[in-house]
Design an enzyme around this catalytic site. Sequence first.
Site, PDB file in Angstrom:
ATOM      1  N   ASP A 167       9.296   2.764  -0.907  1.00 21.05           N
ATOM      2  CA  ASP A 167       8.252   3.423   0.117  1.00 21.05           C
ATOM      3  C   ASP A 167       8.584   3.281   1.368  1.00 21.05           C
ATOM      4  O   ASP A 167       8.266   2.165   2.001  1.00 21.05           O
ATOM      5  CB  ASP A 167       7.024   2.921  -0.300  1.00 21.05           C
ATOM      6  CG  ASP A 167       5.930   3.854   0.379  1.00 21.05           C
ATOM      7  OD1 ASP A 167       6.145   4.488   1.370  1.00 21.05           O
ATOM      8  OD2 ASP A 167       4.422   3.535   0.254  1.00 21.05           O
ATOM      9  N   LYS A 174       5.330   9.009   8.698  1.00 23.88           N
ATOM     10  CA  LYS A 174       5.180   8.763  10.100  1.00 23.88           C
ATOM     11  C   LYS A 174       5.940   8.795  11.068  1.00 23.88           C
ATOM     12  O   LYS A 174       5.937   9.967  11.519  1.00 23.88           O
ATOM     13  CB  LYS A 174       4.960   6.957  10.047  1.00 23.88           C
ATOM     14  CG  LYS A 174       3.711   6.454   9.276  1.00 23.88           C
ATOM     15  CD  LYS A 174       3.483   4.955   9.206  1.00 23.88           C
ATOM     16  CE  LYS A 174       2.451   4.537   8.284  1.00 23.88           C
ATOM     17  NZ  LYS A 174       1.128   4.292   8.828  1.00 23.88           N
ATOM     18  N   TYR A 199       0.904  -1.322   0.055  1.00 23.52           N
ATOM     19  CA  TYR A 199      -0.059  -0.044   0.092  1.00 23.52           C
ATOM     20  C   TYR A 199       0.830   1.204  -0.041  1.00 23.52           C
ATOM     21  O   TYR A 199       1.841   1.228   0.699  1.00 23.52           O
ATOM     22  CB  TYR A 199      -0.889  -0.074   1.229  1.00 23.52           C
ATOM     23  CG  TYR A 199      -1.724   1.278   1.393  1.00 23.52           C
ATOM     24  CD1 TYR A 199      -2.923   1.446   0.552  1.00 23.52           C
ATOM     25  CD2 TYR A 199      -1.379   2.376   2.537  1.00 23.52           C
ATOM     26  CE1 TYR A 199      -3.731   2.587   0.715  1.00 23.52           C
ATOM     27  CE2 TYR A 199      -2.208   3.296   2.603  1.00 23.52           C
ATOM     28  CZ  TYR A 199      -3.296   3.357   1.757  1.00 23.52           C
ATOM     29  OH  TYR A 199      -4.181   4.651   1.934  1.00 23.52           O
TER      30      TYR A 199
HETATM   31  N1  PMP Z   1       3.051   4.171   2.017  1.00 28.83           N
HETATM   32  C1  PMP Z   1       3.012   3.037   3.159  1.00 28.83           C
HETATM   33  C2  PMP Z   1       4.102   2.367   3.298  1.00 28.83           C
HETATM   34  C3  PMP Z   1       2.182   3.171   4.238  1.00 28.83           C
HETATM   35  O1  PMP Z   1       2.023   2.527   5.142  1.00 28.83           O
HETATM   36  C4  PMP Z   1       1.096   4.274   4.326  1.00 28.83           C
HETATM   37  C5  PMP Z   1       0.261   4.585   5.392  1.00 28.83           C
HETATM   38  N2  PMP Z   1      -0.067   3.447   6.297  1.00 28.83           N
HETATM   39  C6  PMP Z   1       1.285   5.171   3.120  1.00 28.83           C
HETATM   40  C7  PMP Z   1       2.304   5.280   2.413  1.00 28.83           C
HETATM   41  C8  PMP Z   1       0.198   6.458   3.214  1.00 28.83           C
HETATM   42  O2  PMP Z   1       0.395   7.250   4.201  1.00 28.83           O
HETATM   43  P1  PMP Z   1      -0.467   8.322   4.799  1.00 28.83           P
HETATM   44  O3  PMP Z   1      -1.698   7.573   5.376  1.00 28.83           O
HETATM   45  O4  PMP Z   1       0.296   9.246   5.648  1.00 28.83           O
HETATM   46  O5  PMP Z   1      -1.141   9.092   3.565  1.00 28.83           O
END
Ligand code: PMP
Length: 427
Positions: A237, A265, A142
């Site tokens: 990512d 995060k 994701y």
């Molecule tokens: N990339 C990864 C690997 C994630 O785990 C997340 C959120 N869990 C996101 C992108 C998206 O981040 P956000 O919820 O801050 O938009």
Amino acid sequence: MSRSSELFTAAQAHIPGGVNSPVRAFRAVGGEPIFFKRGEGAYLIDADDRRFIDYVCSWGPLVLGHAHPEVIDAVVETARSGLSFGTPTEVEIALADKVVEIMPSIEKVRMVSSGTEATMSALRLARGFTGRDRIVKFEGCYHGHGDSLLVKAGSGALTLGVPTSPGVPASLAEHTLTLSFNDADQVHEVFSEMGDSIAAIIVEPVAGNMNCVLPEPGFLEALRTVCDAHGTVLIFDEVMTGFRVGLAGAQAHYGVNPDLTTLGKVIGGGMPVGAFGGRADIMDHIAPDGPVYQAGTLSGNPVAMTAGLTTLNVITSQSDFYPRLSQRTAALIDGIQEAGRAAGIPIAANQAGTMFGLFFTDVPKVGSFTDVMACDTARFSAFFRAMLTEGIYLAPSAFEVGFLSAAHGDAEIEATIEAARKALRTL
Ligand code: PMP
């Protein structure tokens, strides 16, 4: 009626589903979400004054635990000077310098306000840099809810991607190829067919959105190899894995450098921050230096930058930070697996630093999306509810990873294992 229940009823009047992010609604595990009002170290206190040991940690950011005094003090002090100026501020330089110092593959970094913004921007940059439209991602990973990323494979990996959400144009989704995580042969196959038309590979180097799946030896290296051979931009990512798998994220842990990295995060320490950065020659294509447009009213917000910078400063002031947290995470997993054996319930586990995944399955090692999908989600839901009763707050879905913080001490780990013993006996 509990206060949480009252609040949930009230929330549903004007908030879709009563929540501002869908997984919070508890739909995967049943029942109603709990409303929280306070965090203290490893603990969350709900609207009914019940205390829980928290393994969600705001979905990752709170690696120091809730309301860490140094972070809160720094944020309050910064806030007194004003919340936002929409101009450059000194603290942005300090956080950028800190990130570059920690992650050597990042030469320049742009701050944004969420992980989604980071991945969307990194993909636009990769497309603008290469002059190509097509991207590759992996099933079960994701990367936020950007249009190009809410896509699954068509009838085969080489066919056009299909939107996974109404509202995503098919004409955009068709540029996304979705391959199998940990299948290096498939990556080679796709690249030999169409590598020169692929702008970017985006991957979670440790997959943390299908519970927790580690990369097989050689998988990340294979991605690096095909990207080098075809002029494709490799994007790790690390929104979740950055400052979590270890200080410098999965890229340092596995020794594979991406061209671009996305962060989120922990970099915001609990405030809304994301970032993308990497090779200077690629980053120089971003506005105002280059033609690829990207901007944000609150990007680099001083209060948010302060929360992130203070968090990273506290972490780097302790040389044993990650070994200590990793050991505690391992102890937690061992204890819960042992409790599972005592109750006759097999539990598989994966760990990457301060991230962990537990799986209700007979398969001894969970290494793919297919393995994850074969797990017993009904049993997880029962376990989740039994753990809640014991005062342990796990993520409300079998497909979410667990997070430890520095505030989780031996006492909390022991209490959690004891709770698991009781909970597993009831399943
Ligand atoms: N990339 C990864 C690997 C994630 O785990 C997340 C959120 N869990 C996101 C992108 C998206 O981040 P956000 O919820 O801050 O938009």
